[in-house]
Design a protein around this motif. Structure first.
Motif, PDB file in Angstrom:
ATOM      1  N   GLN A 112     -74.129  24.831  60.837  1.00  0.00           N
ATOM      2  CA  GLN A 112     -74.105  23.537  60.171  1.00  0.00           C
ATOM      3  C   GLN A 112     -75.466  22.870  60.222  1.00  0.00           C
ATOM      4  OE1 GLN A 112     -69.768  22.589  62.190  1.00  0.00           O
ATOM      5  NE2 GLN A 112     -70.978  20.866  61.488  1.00  0.00           N
TER       6      GLN A 112
ATOM      7  N   LEU B 128     -73.869  17.027  54.600  1.00  0.00           N
ATOM      8  CA  LEU B 128     -73.708  18.138  55.532  1.00  0.00           C
ATOM      9  C   LEU B 128     -73.690  19.437  54.760  1.00  0.00           C
ATOM     10  CD1 LEU B 128     -70.781  16.697  57.713  1.00  0.00           C
ATOM     11  CD2 LEU B 128     -73.234  16.575  58.204  1.00  0.00           C
TER      12      LEU B 128
ATOM     13  N   CYS C 275     -73.056  23.891  55.509  1.00  0.00           N
ATOM     14  CA  CYS C 275     -72.574  24.896  56.448  1.00  0.00           C
ATOM     15  C   CYS C 275     -72.670  26.258  55.788  1.00  0.00           C
ATOM     16  CB  CYS C 275     -71.138  24.577  56.841  1.00  0.00           C
ATOM     17  SG  CYS C 275     -70.334  25.856  57.826  1.00  0.00           S
TER      18      CYS C 275
ATOM     19  N   TRP D 115     -64.174  20.899  55.804  1.00  0.00           N
ATOM     20  CA  TRP D 115     -64.749  20.050  56.838  1.00  0.00           C
ATOM     21  C   TRP D 115     -63.639  19.283  57.547  1.00  0.00           C
ATOM     22  CZ3 TRP D 115     -69.780  20.361  58.110  1.00  0.00           C
ATOM     23  CH2 TRP D 115     -70.638  20.960  57.196  1.00  0.00           C
TER      24      TRP D 115
ATOM     25  N   ARG E  74     -63.147  16.520  61.079  1.00  0.00           N
ATOM     26  CA  ARG E  74     -63.901  15.641  61.966  1.00  0.00           C
ATOM     27  C   ARG E  74     -63.024  15.216  63.130  1.00  0.00           C
ATOM     28  NH1 ARG E  74     -64.534  10.250  58.098  1.00  0.00           N
ATOM     29  NH2 ARG E  74     -62.334   9.595  58.140  1.00  0.00           N
TER      30      ARG E  74
ATOM     31  N   ASP F 264     -61.323  20.124  51.858  1.00  0.00           N
ATOM     32  CA  ASP F 264     -61.531  21.552  51.797  1.00  0.00           C
ATOM     33  C   ASP F 264     -61.568  22.011  50.345  1.00  0.00           C
ATOM     34  OD1 ASP F 264     -58.179  22.442  53.012  1.00  0.00           O
ATOM     35  OD2 ASP F 264     -58.848  21.773  51.039  1.00  0.00           O
TER      36      ASP F 264
ATOM     37  N   ILE G  42     -66.808  17.519  48.093  1.00  0.00           N
ATOM     38  CA  ILE G  42     -67.026  18.815  48.729  1.00  0.00           C
ATOM     39  C   ILE G  42     -67.354  19.822  47.643  1.00  0.00           C
ATOM     40  CG2 ILE G  42     -64.564  19.449  48.684  1.00  0.00           C
ATOM     41  CD1 ILE G  42     -65.058  20.889  51.381  1.00  0.00           C
TER      42      ILE G  42
ATOM     43  N   LEU H 282     -70.886  18.925  52.014  1.00  0.00           N
ATOM     44  CA  LEU H 282     -70.100  17.696  52.007  1.00  0.00           C
ATOM     45  C   LEU H 282     -71.047  16.532  51.767  1.00  0.00           C
ATOM     46  CD1 LEU H 282     -67.156  16.582  52.592  1.00  0.00           C
ATOM     47  CD2 LEU H 282     -68.076  15.907  54.822  1.00  0.00           C
TER      48      LEU H 282
ATOM     49  N   TYR I  28     -68.383  16.268  63.090  1.00  0.00           N
ATOM     50  CA  TYR I  28     -67.909  16.970  61.899  1.00  0.00           C
ATOM     51  C   TYR I  28     -68.035  18.477  62.114  1.00  0.00           C
ATOM     52  CZ  TYR I  28     -67.578  12.581  59.384  1.00  0.00           C
ATOM     53  OH  TYR I  28     -67.210  11.315  58.979  1.00  0.00           O
TER      54      TYR I  28
ATOM     55  N   CYS J  43     -67.377  22.325  60.420  1.00  0.00           N
ATOM     56  CA  CYS J  43     -67.165  23.178  59.256  1.00  0.00           C
ATOM     57  C   CYS J  43     -66.114  24.225  59.605  1.00  0.00           C
ATOM     58  CB  CYS J  43     -68.493  23.844  58.915  1.00  0.00           C
ATOM     59  SG  CYS J  43     -68.410  25.155  57.702  1.00  0.00           S
TER      60      CYS J  43
END
Length: 119
Positions: A5, A19, A21, A35, A37, A49, A68, A79, A92, A94
């Motif tokens: 990530q 973000l 990943c 993702w 959290r 997702d 996303i 994200l 967060y 992944c």
């Protein structure tokens, strides 16, 4: 399989969070990437997702301010969240549901990245 990530950090209220990943390793295909959290004292929860076909789902708490996306060629998921609020403060993670060569699907997790919303 490794999920690496990047992104996160300190974000001002109302600011953006980005973000990414990237998955690598023994991957035949990735069924779903997403993702989650986890805020202090709370359970890990789904943020969003996305399937390999591009179908997405979002938590109610982020709908309308979160996007996303994924690059299947790069096995990477992104994200973007706007208008961040203090309650978005969390670690967060992944997630990738990876299918191996035998057809079995396994879930893998990234290392987690802290996002703190504060002025």
């Amino acid at each position: 399989v490794q999920l690496v990530q990047s992104g996160g950090g300190l974000v001002q209220p109302g600011g953006p969070l980005r973000l990414s990943c990237a998955a690598s390793g023994s991957i035949f295909s990735i069924v779903v990437m997403g993702w989650y959290r986890q805020a202090p004292g709370k359970q890990r929860e789904l943020v969003a997702d996305i399937t390999s076909g591009g179908s997405t789902s979002y938590a109610d708490s982020v709908k309308g301010r979160c996007t996303i996306s994924r690059d299947n060629a790069k096995n990477t998921v992104y994200l973007e969240m706007n208008n961040l609020k203090p309650e978005d403060t969390a670690v967060y993670f992944c997630k990738a549901d990876v299918r191996d060569g035998s057809g079995r699907v396994f879930r893998w997790w990234g290392q987690g990245t802290q996002a703190t919303v504060s002025s």
